[in-house]
Design an enzyme around this catalytic site. Sequence first.
Site, PDB file in Angstrom:
ATOM      1  N   ASP A 260      35.700  47.565  53.378  1.00  0.00           N
ATOM      2  CA  ASP A 260      35.878  46.203  52.870  1.00  0.00           C
ATOM      3  C   ASP A 260      36.476  46.083  51.476  1.00  0.00           C
ATOM      4  OD1 ASP A 260      33.632  46.838  51.200  1.00  0.00           O
ATOM      5  OD2 ASP A 260      33.113  44.721  51.174  1.00  0.00           O
ATOM      6  N   GLU A 261      36.969  47.149  50.932  1.00  0.00           N
ATOM      7  CA  GLU A 261      37.546  47.072  49.598  1.00  0.00           C
ATOM      8  C   GLU A 261      38.884  47.779  49.502  1.00  0.00           C
ATOM      9  OE1 GLU A 261      35.034  48.248  46.156  1.00  0.00           O
ATOM     10  OE2 GLU A 261      33.387  47.806  47.536  1.00  0.00           O
TER      11      GLU A 261
ATOM     12  N   ASP B  75      37.576  42.521  47.654  1.00  0.00           N
ATOM     13  CA  ASP B  75      36.268  42.946  48.140  1.00  0.00           C
ATOM     14  C   ASP B  75      35.766  41.851  49.091  1.00  0.00           C
ATOM     15  OD1 ASP B  75      33.372  44.345  46.493  1.00  0.00           O
ATOM     16  OD2 ASP B  75      33.530  43.449  48.470  1.00  0.00           O
TER      17      ASP B  75
ATOM     18  N   CYS C  16      56.648  53.982  67.732  1.00  0.00           N
ATOM     19  CA  CYS C  16      57.202  54.174  69.064  1.00  0.00           C
ATOM     20  C   CYS C  16      56.996  52.985  69.992  1.00  0.00           C
ATOM     21  CB  CYS C  16      56.583  55.425  69.706  1.00  0.00           C
ATOM     22  SG  CYS C  16      54.853  55.218  70.113  1.00  0.00           S
TER      23      CYS C  16
ATOM     24  N   HIS D 264      51.820  61.399  66.074  1.00  0.00           N
ATOM     25  CA  HIS D 264      52.946  61.185  65.164  1.00  0.00           C
ATOM     26  C   HIS D 264      52.844  62.094  63.953  1.00  0.00           C
ATOM     27  CE1 HIS D 264      54.972  57.962  67.189  1.00  0.00           C
ATOM     28  NE2 HIS D 264      53.868  57.224  67.275  1.00  0.00           N
TER      29      HIS D 264
END
Length: 693
Positions: A198-199, A107, A613, A632
């Site tokens: 953020d975790e 975190d 690629c 993709h």
Amino acid sequence: MEESESASDKPRPWQSYHTVYTNAKAGMDGVDKEKVQRVVYEMSKGSKYFENEERKEALIRQKIEHMRARAAKLSAADLSHYQKVADKRILELDSTRDLSRIWLHVDMDAFYAAVETLSNPSLKGKPMAVGSMSMISTANYEARKFGVRAAMPGFIARELCPDLIFVPTDFKKYTYYSDLTRKVFWDYDPNFMAASLDEAYLDITKVCEERSITGAEIAEELRSRVHEETGLTCSVGVAPNRLLAKVCSDINKPNGQFVLPNDRMAVMTFISSLPIRKIGGIGKVTENILKGVFGISTCEEMLQKGSFLCALFSHSSSDFFLSVGLGLGGTDTPEARFRKSISSERTFSATEDAALLYQKLADIAEMLSADMQKEGLSGRTLTLKLKTASFEVRTRAVTLQKYISSSDDIVKHASNLLKAELPISLRLIGLRVSHFNEDKGGVSGDPTQKTLTTFFKSVDASRRTGNDQRSLGSDLSDLHFISEKETAISLDNNETCHHEFGDPFERKHLSDMDDKNCISSINACEMEKIDELSSNKTAAMVNTADVKERTTKSPKRDLSRVSEDDSSVQREPEDSNPDRLNKEPSTSGNEEFFSLNQMEMLFWVDDYKCSLCGAELPSSFVEERQEHSDFHLAERLQEEESGTGLSSLIPRLRIVPEDCSGSQNRRKKHKSSPKQGMHLPIDSFFTKKSSGQ
DNA sequence: CTACACATT
DNA sequence: AAACAATGTGTAG
Ligand SMILES: Nc1ccn([C@H]2C[C@H](O)[C@@H](COP(=O)(O)OP(=O)(O)OP(=O)(O)O)O2)c(=O)n1
Ligand SMILES: [Mg+2]
């Protein structure tokens, strides 16, 4: 601070207002909670918002009283019976304990604020908040000393900290740094689950084995690598399951770590004195109810009061509570789920002008339709959400015969719903579409699965414990696949908000607890996995390790959304918008992940070159990257398709089974399924009925 | 199914 | 002056 009155007779009305702003949170150590409480109260009292909060609190108090009364009515025989039930369930749950995996939860510390400080070093050491006068997304630790925190209106924060510096949100920046951290996470677990920008959760079992090193060492190394790559600090928690790892990462935050050994005794000791509010899924209301009705404050008390919990809560809710008391949590891996609904809502200055309201409604329908189009979604259920000038929230839904997605169709049906509510003074209007068609689950055998699932429900349901859910797909390093959405909003000026999507971690359940049952869920998760699709064809290709048994995580998609809205501020290039509203970059991009992820993983080498690629795209080209990953993805999908036979697929396809009723968990409790009564009929009767009176 | 409540970011 | 937005899930009826 100074409430200098020593007199004990002085009235202190603010003490009766329960804000969430005084709850324990990292960085809130030396905060003068009394002052925060008083300031928040002073700034709030008399407002419509405040009155509504008081109304809600009164309802909760009533709920608590009601439950108390029911608890008091339990006879000795009842308690004896429920004690047996509880003991049995505890044994069953405990038998599902899996101490073989090592989970790590990372975190970032004061993430948005930390990123802003990197780009503007002059902010270092000064109290600062990311957000606006209407809403704050987060605050740095200097500001937290004053009681300023996420989800607090800026104007109140300024009262607590006059020198507070406000910085508008800039998701592009956060997404960029988030990608950098994920690149590091990927090295430890290519299938890591991103819970938000953020975790993330990493299953480091394998790395620990391969390198013969401890979880603590991995944590130490990961933290320093994250710091090297980003200049940001983070906190880590290592434990036998995700639920515990999440709790652990908060213990020594900021810039710290905590390791809980994979030892039953260690877990029980750790969990015993832990306040229940630390557990994900147990929020303000649940905490108050458990405390107010049963006197439960710590996890161990969940076990001690097991008989009461089983007597007054639904099976799933009580199971969740008991599992918390045992320190159980999700240890399995993936499964990605697809979005089940998409929505858009807007707050504006309250008005009762019908024409104006219809206009707002049309605007929202437009935004929603646009978002749906980006993902090729169409649904049968339309839900209108209204927030009155007094902050009361109402929802009105209709399930149609056909799937809709156009702005016109949405407006048409939404108007009918709104019409029935007029006249009314509103401050917010929102629209949500669910019951998708698209994704439908296609893929192989879903239908069957569902059916089967139904049967299993009782059976296997079993679950594996824990569960968390998760989501996310994981991986992909770069792309943010997952998407998290964060949104920011703005009202007048810029407000911002944001939020990401979820992290799914541990539990969800919740719900309102009302008297009888409430919450629940726990385990769950399982569900069908999609894998079929993804894993099949594609998976084969890459797979990193393949394994983890089944599919590994699949990606998840996520949702993201954006809305734009009025004008306001910036927005960046399009879809993702900048701050204010949310944004997230991606949108459709996410979907891809899952497939991509599984198979090969598209990854931005050195942060700019496509691992598949070689195309070069700096991470700041969010949209371009998405398109690229979509490309993709499309490739893979085609491959898959041919194999499985899906036909229309669009970018998102995959769908998952999902089904409405909830397959996965099963536990939903009796309610929905009549059948399940098997296991708990007795309880049900007693619980609800007899005791309830 | 609908409506509502709770949780999380 | 000023209190977001989006999503999921449980539950009661
Ligand atoms: N109500 C909230 C909670 C969080 N966030 C955003 C801002 C945070 O920077 C980010 C991550 O959330 P955290 O709960 O992890 O909070 P922080 O990372 O800011 O602080 P901490 O150091 O406590 O983790 O999500 C938000 O906008 N609104
Ligand atoms: Mg954080």
